[in-house]
Design a protein around this motif. Structure first.
Motif, PDB file in Angstrom:
ATOM      1  N   UNK A 185       5.657   9.034  -8.299  1.00 23.87           N
ATOM      2  CA  UNK A 185       4.233   8.734  -8.517  1.00 23.87           C
ATOM      3  C   UNK A 185       4.035   7.227  -8.681  1.00 23.87           C
ATOM      4  N   UNK A 186       4.937   6.605  -9.418  1.00 22.86           N
ATOM      5  CA  UNK A 186       4.873   5.156  -9.633  1.00 22.86           C
ATOM      6  C   UNK A 186       5.012   4.412  -8.307  1.00 22.86           C
ATOM      7  N   UNK A 187       5.899   4.892  -7.438  1.00 17.90           N
ATOM      8  CA  UNK A 187       6.070   4.288  -6.115  1.00 17.90           C
ATOM      9  C   UNK A 187       4.763   4.357  -5.335  1.00 17.90           C
ATOM     10  N   UNK A 188       4.113   5.526  -5.373  1.00 18.97           N
ATOM     11  CA  UNK A 188       2.842   5.681  -4.666  1.00 18.97           C
ATOM     12  C   UNK A 188       1.733   4.832  -5.295  1.00 18.97           C
ATOM     13  N   UNK A 189       1.609   4.901  -6.616  1.00 22.57           N
ATOM     14  CA  UNK A 189       0.479   4.262  -7.301  1.00 22.57           C
ATOM     15  C   UNK A 189       0.597   2.742  -7.344  1.00 22.57           C
ATOM     16  N   UNK A 190       1.796   2.219  -7.578  1.00 22.85           N
ATOM     17  CA  UNK A 190       1.959   0.772  -7.739  1.00 22.85           C
ATOM     18  C   UNK A 190       2.296   0.057  -6.439  1.00 22.85           C
ATOM     19  N   UNK A 191       2.967   0.734  -5.527  1.00 25.63           N
ATOM     20  CA  UNK A 191       3.369   0.089  -4.278  1.00 25.63           C
ATOM     21  C   UNK A 191       2.537   0.555  -3.081  1.00 25.63           C
ATOM     22  N   UNK A 192       1.743   1.598  -3.278  1.00 26.86           N
ATOM     23  CA  UNK A 192       0.874   2.083  -2.203  1.00 26.86           C
ATOM     24  C   UNK A 192       1.609   2.739  -1.053  1.00 26.86           C
ATOM     25  N   UNK A 193       2.790   3.289  -1.328  1.00 25.49           N
ATOM     26  CA  UNK A 193       3.615   3.881  -0.274  1.00 25.49           C
ATOM     27  C   UNK A 193       3.269   5.352  -0.095  1.00 25.49           C
ATOM     28  N   UNK A 194       3.137   5.758   1.149  1.00 24.97           N
ATOM     29  CA  UNK A 194       2.887   7.151   1.504  1.00 24.97           C
ATOM     30  C   UNK A 194       4.203   7.923   1.423  1.00 24.97           C
ATOM     31  N   UNK A 195       4.160   9.151   0.867  1.00 25.53           N
ATOM     32  CA  UNK A 195       5.387   9.921   0.672  1.00 25.53           C
ATOM     33  C   UNK A 195       5.257  11.285   1.333  1.00 25.53           C
ATOM     34  N   UNK A 196       6.247  11.619   2.165  1.00 24.27           N
ATOM     35  CA  UNK A 196       6.375  12.959   2.733  1.00 24.27           C
ATOM     36  C   UNK A 196       7.575  13.616   2.075  1.00 24.27           C
ATOM     37  N   UNK A 197       7.346  14.724   1.414  1.00 23.09           N
ATOM     38  CA  UNK A 197       8.376  15.358   0.594  1.00 23.09           C
ATOM     39  C   UNK A 197       8.672  16.764   1.106  1.00 23.09           C
ATOM     40  N   UNK A 198       9.963  17.015   1.386  1.00 20.66           N
ATOM     41  CA  UNK A 198      10.431  18.332   1.792  1.00 20.66           C
ATOM     42  C   UNK A 198      11.088  19.007   0.588  1.00 20.66           C
ATOM     43  N   UNK A 199      10.740  20.259   0.322  1.00 21.22           N
ATOM     44  CA  UNK A 199      11.312  20.940  -0.843  1.00 21.22           C
ATOM     45  C   UNK A 199      11.202  22.454  -0.673  1.00 21.22           C
ATOM     46  N   UNK A 200      11.986  23.179  -1.453  1.00 21.72           N
ATOM     47  CA  UNK A 200      11.801  24.629  -1.552  1.00 21.72           C
ATOM     48  C   UNK A 200      11.324  25.001  -2.954  1.00 21.72           C
ATOM     49  N   UNK A 201      10.986  23.980  -3.767  1.00 19.76           N
ATOM     50  CA  UNK A 201      10.590  24.189  -5.161  1.00 19.76           C
ATOM     51  C   UNK A 201       9.083  23.997  -5.307  1.00 19.76           C
ATOM     52  N   UNK A 202       8.375  25.085  -5.569  1.00 19.98           N
ATOM     53  CA  UNK A 202       6.916  25.003  -5.665  1.00 19.98           C
ATOM     54  C   UNK A 202       6.468  24.224  -6.896  1.00 19.98           C
ATOM     55  N   UNK A 203       7.295  24.162  -7.941  1.00 17.01           N
ATOM     56  CA  UNK A 203       6.910  23.375  -9.108  1.00 17.01           C
ATOM     57  C   UNK A 203       6.847  21.889  -8.768  1.00 17.01           C
TER      58      UNK A 203
END
Length: 346
Positions: A185-203
């Protein structure tokens, strides 16, 4: 912005040997979003994310980053564009013979950056991820969460526009997972970086993502804002993933007792979903007072999705059918979603 248009990936040659890993993927990830893709093992998640930076070259389709189609670039142009894409791996992929400083510095060393620039940049990154006092340590001296922080720092070394996370938290315990998600979240909020996340964990999707896509057998079967998919899932697989977070399935023994005790009077079991301001309204209490129905709460929880309160109740209604119908309509009219629960709890 990242856009995938009708992306297909086929492995093997010949009619009988072909494996279609991706079957027409369409995704749009806006700048500054954290976008999650969730699916079971073998659904095509890792192939999808590796197609974004062309570690796997799509068989057909378009991969657009800021309107540039990576599939149309020369090898030299592609290397330049890849600097805009950072990647975090499930197993960290650190060099065990190198210090933490050298691991983070490696992308900059390979680019031939000046030593003074490298030291300044790496020091800033390790401070950003909270490991400035570990730069002379080696990977085996760190915990799993610390190793993943090193992986994040390394991925940020080339100042990417997009960060790809391939099951970045699946090897971590719950507390460490939470800390890593806070860092993303800090990476997105402070650096403005877009994140694509792959996971099998719904939490993970619940806790950090803005939007989610559900992938099954190489196809996106559902996608949208996290709060919409959680509150009104349209597919069976989405509902099954959401259940891993809500954990609200009624045990068969309880269901049997309810059915046996309700043979004389009409009854039904309903799911009531609240979001936003409606979570603080005493709707169940008001319904019981207003209509000739008995309400038995079988499950209840309140959580938060994208900063919006979200409540989920499983309630047994018992009483005259006309009163039950009025009570259900009353709840519908007061900004809550109510649906009857079937034998499978859906």
């Amino acid at each position: 912005m990242l856009v995938l248009e009708d992306v297909h990936k086929v492995y093997g040659k010949g009619k009988d040997k072909k494996v279609e890993a991706l079957k027409g993927i369409n995704l749009k990830v806006e700048k500054g979003e954290i976008f999650g893709v969730v699916g079971f093992s073998g659904a095509g998640k890792s192939t999808l994310i590796r197609c974004v930076n062309l570690l796997e070259r799509p068989t057909s389709g378009k991969v657009l980053i800021n309107d540039v189609n990576l599939l149309e670039l020369s090898p030299k142009e592609l290397r330049k564009e890849r600097r805009k894409i950072g990647m975090i791996f499930q197993q960290y992929n650190l060099l065990h013979s190198k210090t933490i400083f050298k691991n983070v510095a490696m992308p900059l060393i390979l680019e031939g950056r000046p030593k003074a620039e490298i030291r300044k940049k790496v020091t800033e990154l390790l401070t950003f991820v909270g490991l400035e006092d570990r730069m002379d340590h080696y990977p085996e001296q760190l915990s799993g969460g610390q190793k993943q922080r090193v992986g994040i720092a390394r991925a940020l070394a080339t100042d990417p526009d997009i960060l790809l996370c391939d099951e970045a938290t699946s090897a971590l315990d719950p507390n460490t997972t939470e800390a890593v998600l806070d860092l993303l979240r800090k990476v997105r909020d402070e650096l403005g970086i877009t994140i694509l996340m792959i996971t099998h964990e719904m939490n993970v999707i619940r806790d950090v993502c803005d939007k989610v896509a559900v992938i099954e057998h190489g196809k996106i079967v559902e996608q949208g804002p996290v709060i919409d998919v959680f509150t009104e899932p349209k597919t069976k697989i989405a509902r099954s993933f959401i259940r891993t977070v809500l954990n609200d399935k009624i045990p068969a023994s309880v269901r049997k007792l309810i059915d046996e005790s309700s043979k004389e009077n009409p009854h039904g079991i309903y799911r009531i979903l609240f979001k936003g301001a409606s979570t603080s309204t005493p709707l169940i209490s008001n319904t019981a007072k207003k209509f000739d129905v008995d309400l038995n709460v079988l499950h209840g929880m309140v959580t938060e999705l994208q900063g919006i309160p979200f409540g989920n109740l499983i309630v047994e209604f018992k009483g005259p059918k006309e009163e039950m119908d009025k009570a259900i309509q009353y709840i519908n009219d007061h900004n809550a979603l109510i649906k009857e629960v079937d034998q499978d709890g859906i």
